[in-house]
Design an enzyme around this catalytic site. Structure first.
Site, short mmCIF file in Angstrom:
data_model
loop_
_atom_site.label_atom_id
_atom_site.label_comp_id
_atom_site.label_asym_id
_atom_site.label_seq_id
_atom_site.Cartn_x
_atom_site.Cartn_y
_atom_site.Cartn_z
N ASN A 108 1.20 3.39 -2.98
CA ASN A 108 1.98 3.83 -4.08
C ASN A 108 1.54 5.28 -4.44
O ASN A 108 2.34 6.23 -4.94
CB ASN A 108 1.67 2.78 -5.29
CG ASN A 108 2.17 1.67 -5.22
OD1 ASN A 108 2.89 1.36 -4.37
ND2 ASN A 108 1.66 0.76 -5.94
N GLY A 109 0.20 5.48 -4.25
CA GLY A 109 -0.56 6.77 -4.77
C GLY A 109 0.11 8.05 -3.67
O GLY A 109 0.52 8.85 -4.38
N LEU B 262 11.34 -20.06 -4.83
CA LEU B 262 10.15 -19.35 -4.39
C LEU B 262 8.90 -19.56 -5.05
O LEU B 262 8.83 -19.45 -6.47
CB LEU B 262 10.58 -17.94 -4.28
CG LEU B 262 9.59 -17.00 -3.82
CD1 LEU B 262 9.41 -16.96 -2.30
CD2 LEU B 262 9.65 -15.40 -4.05
N GLU C 106 1.14 -13.62 12.12
CA GLU C 106 1.79 -12.42 12.78
C GLU C 106 1.56 -11.43 11.97
O GLU C 106 2.02 -11.57 10.60
CB GLU C 106 3.13 -12.81 13.17
CG GLU C 106 3.22 -14.02 14.01
CD GLU C 106 2.65 -13.57 15.47
OE1 GLU C 106 2.63 -12.51 15.88
OE2 GLU C 106 2.24 -14.55 16.23
N ARG D 10 -0.42 9.37 -10.33
CA ARG D 10 -0.67 8.12 -9.54
C ARG D 10 0.28 6.89 -10.14
O ARG D 10 0.78 6.04 -9.52
CB ARG D 10 -2.02 7.64 -8.93
CG ARG D 10 -2.70 8.78 -8.21
CD ARG D 10 -4.34 8.20 -8.00
NE ARG D 10 -4.13 6.86 -7.29
CZ ARG D 10 -4.29 6.64 -6.04
NH1 ARG D 10 -4.04 7.39 -5.28
NH2 ARG D 10 -4.10 5.41 -5.75
N ARG E 71 -5.18 -2.33 8.42
CA ARG E 71 -6.36 -3.36 8.19
C ARG E 71 -6.08 -4.40 7.19
O ARG E 71 -5.04 -4.37 6.45
CB ARG E 71 -7.57 -2.60 7.82
CG ARG E 71 -7.24 -1.48 6.67
CD ARG E 71 -8.40 -0.66 6.20
NE ARG E 71 -7.98 0.37 5.34
CZ ARG E 71 -8.05 1.55 5.31
NH1 ARG E 71 -8.36 1.98 6.48
NH2 ARG E 71 -7.62 2.19 4.39
N ILE E 72 -6.98 -5.39 7.03
CA ILE E 72 -6.43 -6.69 6.38
C ILE E 72 -7.45 -6.36 4.70
O ILE E 72 -6.56 -7.04 3.82
CB ILE E 72 -7.41 -7.80 6.88
CG1 ILE E 72 -6.81 -7.89 8.30
CG2 ILE E 72 -7.05 -9.05 6.02
CD1 ILE E 72 -5.04 -8.51 8.40
N ASP F 154 1.02 -1.23 0.14
CA ASP F 154 0.12 0.23 -0.06
C ASP F 154 0.74 1.18 -0.08
O ASP F 154 1.94 1.26 0.51
CB ASP F 154 -0.89 -0.13 1.42
CG ASP F 154 -2.11 0.75 1.14
OD1 ASP F 154 -2.27 1.56 0.12
OD2 ASP F 154 -2.81 1.07 2.17
N SER G 212 -7.44 -6.09 -5.66
CA SER G 212 -8.30 -6.61 -4.97
C SER G 212 -9.73 -6.57 -5.64
O SER G 212 -9.90 -5.94 -6.51
CB SER G 212 -8.70 -5.92 -3.71
OG SER G 212 -9.46 -4.85 -3.79
N GLU H 17 -12.43 -5.32 -4.98
CA GLU H 17 -12.85 -4.03 -4.59
C GLU H 17 -12.24 -3.12 -5.44
O GLU H 17 -12.70 -1.99 -5.39
CB GLU H 17 -12.85 -3.76 -3.14
CG GLU H 17 -13.51 -4.54 -2.09
CD GLU H 17 -13.41 -6.01 -2.18
OE1 GLU H 17 -11.98 -6.26 -2.23
OE2 GLU H 17 -14.47 -6.82 -2.12
N HIS I 203 2.47 3.44 -9.30
CA HIS I 203 2.36 2.27 -9.35
C HIS I 203 3.43 1.65 -9.97
O HIS I 203 3.95 0.56 -9.66
CB HIS I 203 0.93 2.00 -10.18
CG HIS I 203 -0.04 2.33 -9.34
ND1 HIS I 203 -0.45 1.79 -7.98
CD2 HIS I 203 -1.35 3.03 -9.64
CE1 HIS I 203 -1.66 2.28 -7.66
NE2 HIS I 203 -2.09 3.12 -8.69
C1 FPP Z 1 -1.64 0.44 -3.45
O1 FPP Z 1 -1.47 1.69 -3.65
C2 FPP Z 1 -1.28 -0.54 -4.56
C3 FPP Z 1 -2.18 -1.19 -5.31
C4 FPP Z 1 -3.66 -0.73 -5.74
C5 FPP Z 1 -1.66 -2.38 -6.12
C6 FPP Z 1 -0.81 -1.96 -7.15
C7 FPP Z 1 0.40 -2.75 -7.20
C8 FPP Z 1 1.41 -2.69 -7.78
C9 FPP Z 1 1.51 -1.63 -8.85
C10 FPP Z 1 2.61 -3.45 -7.73
C11 FPP Z 1 2.29 -5.09 -7.97
C12 FPP Z 1 2.84 -5.26 -9.23
C13 FPP Z 1 2.74 -6.80 -9.88
C14 FPP Z 1 3.10 -6.65 -11.24
C15 FPP Z 1 2.16 -7.82 -9.54
P1 FPP Z 1 -2.44 2.93 -3.46
O2 FPP Z 1 -2.78 3.01 -5.02
O3 FPP Z 1 -3.60 2.03 -2.65
O4 FPP Z 1 -1.64 4.03 -2.64
P2 FPP Z 1 -2.70 4.96 -1.93
O5 FPP Z 1 -3.26 4.38 -0.65
O6 FPP Z 1 -1.30 5.92 -1.35
O7 FPP Z 1 -3.54 5.55 -2.97
#
Ligand code: FPP
Length: 242
Positions: A18-19, A127, A203, A29, A190-191, A16, A61, A63, A33
């Site tokens: 990236n944004g 892995l 854990e 944004r 949160r999950i 979590d 997800s 969602e 990513h």
């Molecule tokens: C949350 O950041 C991340 C995601 C929605 C998942 C995106 C994941 C990647 C780009 C890396 C995975 C790549 C591969 C190829 C498996 P957010 O946008 O929710 O960040 P924020 O909460 O700061 O807005």
């Protein structure tokens, strides 16, 4: 490097932040990513080097479709690009790729990319990288329930025989150990509908680090924290009883 004693067999990560990483740099944004994909590659390599058996990452997800369609399209395009860019390297590192989630909603080219990546790496013995794409813990539980109901209807299963072990055999993660350690970055605690059944005794480790800034050192800190936990699985340690 972390101590090899009591390494988690299975690490799950909610990537979590990236944004917010992009926002802090006045970047779109999408740049966040893209940086998130680089972080992913770094952490996959680090887990393989440390002898972790399974790494699960929550890429998209059930969602996440609620995000603006432009961001959803960007993410889907990025997943395919990332697959094309890193698959050979992952294959050389003996990584086995496995995608979990409802694939039918993904666009056909991504479905093809996923199939090809799984086929190429299926004999690899290093892995196991589980990429949860259009995955939700509730979706998984529902599809397991449907699959058991179908077996009951067909006369292949008796309701009385349903127990936790059998239920687990119908989950999409049936052949994987439960996660020992769940890491979530960016300060959220949160999950978010990731592995719901599977996280029962996992854990949990939360860090404020944003996913694109999560390094090998951050991973080692999470593992070191895990190694200090007393895992009781609802029981207690024998020496505590004495
Ligand atoms: C949350 O950041 C991340 C995601 C929605 C998942 C995106 C994941 C990647 C780009 C890396 C995975 C790549 C591969 C190829 C498996 P957010 O946008 O929710 O960040 P924020 O909460 O700061 O807005």
């Amino acid at each position: 490097m972390v101590c090899e004693a009591s390494l988690p067999r299975h690490i799950a990560i909610i990537m979590d932040g990236n944004g917010r990483w992009a926002q802090q740099r006045q970047l779109p944004r999408f740049s966040g990513h893209k940086a998130g994909v680089d972080s992913c590659h770094r952490i996959v390599k680090a887990c393989a080097e440390r002898g972790i058996e399974v790494l699960s990452i929550f890429a998209f997800s059930s969602e996440n479709w609620k995000r603006p369609s432009s961001e959803v399209n960007d993410l889907m395009g990025l997943f395919l690009l990332a697959l094309e860019r890193y698959i050979e390297d992952l294959h050389q590192k003996n990584v086995k790729l496995r995608f979990i989630g409802d694939r039918e909603q993904l666009n056909p080219s991504l479905q093809q990319g996923i199939q090809a990546a799984e086929a190429l790496t299926q004999e690899n013995t290093g892995l196991t990288l589980v990429i949860a794409t259009n995955y939700g813990g509730r979706w998984d539980i529902i599809q397991a329930a449907k699959s058991m109901a179908t077996a009951v209807q067909a006369g292949e299963l008796c309701v009385e025989d349903i127990n936790e072990t059998l239920f687990e055999q119908h989950l999409i993660t049936q052949d994987l150990p439960a996660p020992d350690l769940l890491i979530r970055t960016s300060g959220m605690t949160r999950i978010s509908n990731f592995y719901l059944w599977q996280l029962s005794y996992t854990e949990l480790y939360f860090t404020d680090v944003l996913w694109p800034d999560f390094t090998e050192q951050s991973l080692d800190e999470a593992i070191a924290s895990y190694q200090q936990r007393d895992r009781r699985f609802g029981g207690f340690l024998e020496q505590e009883e004495e």
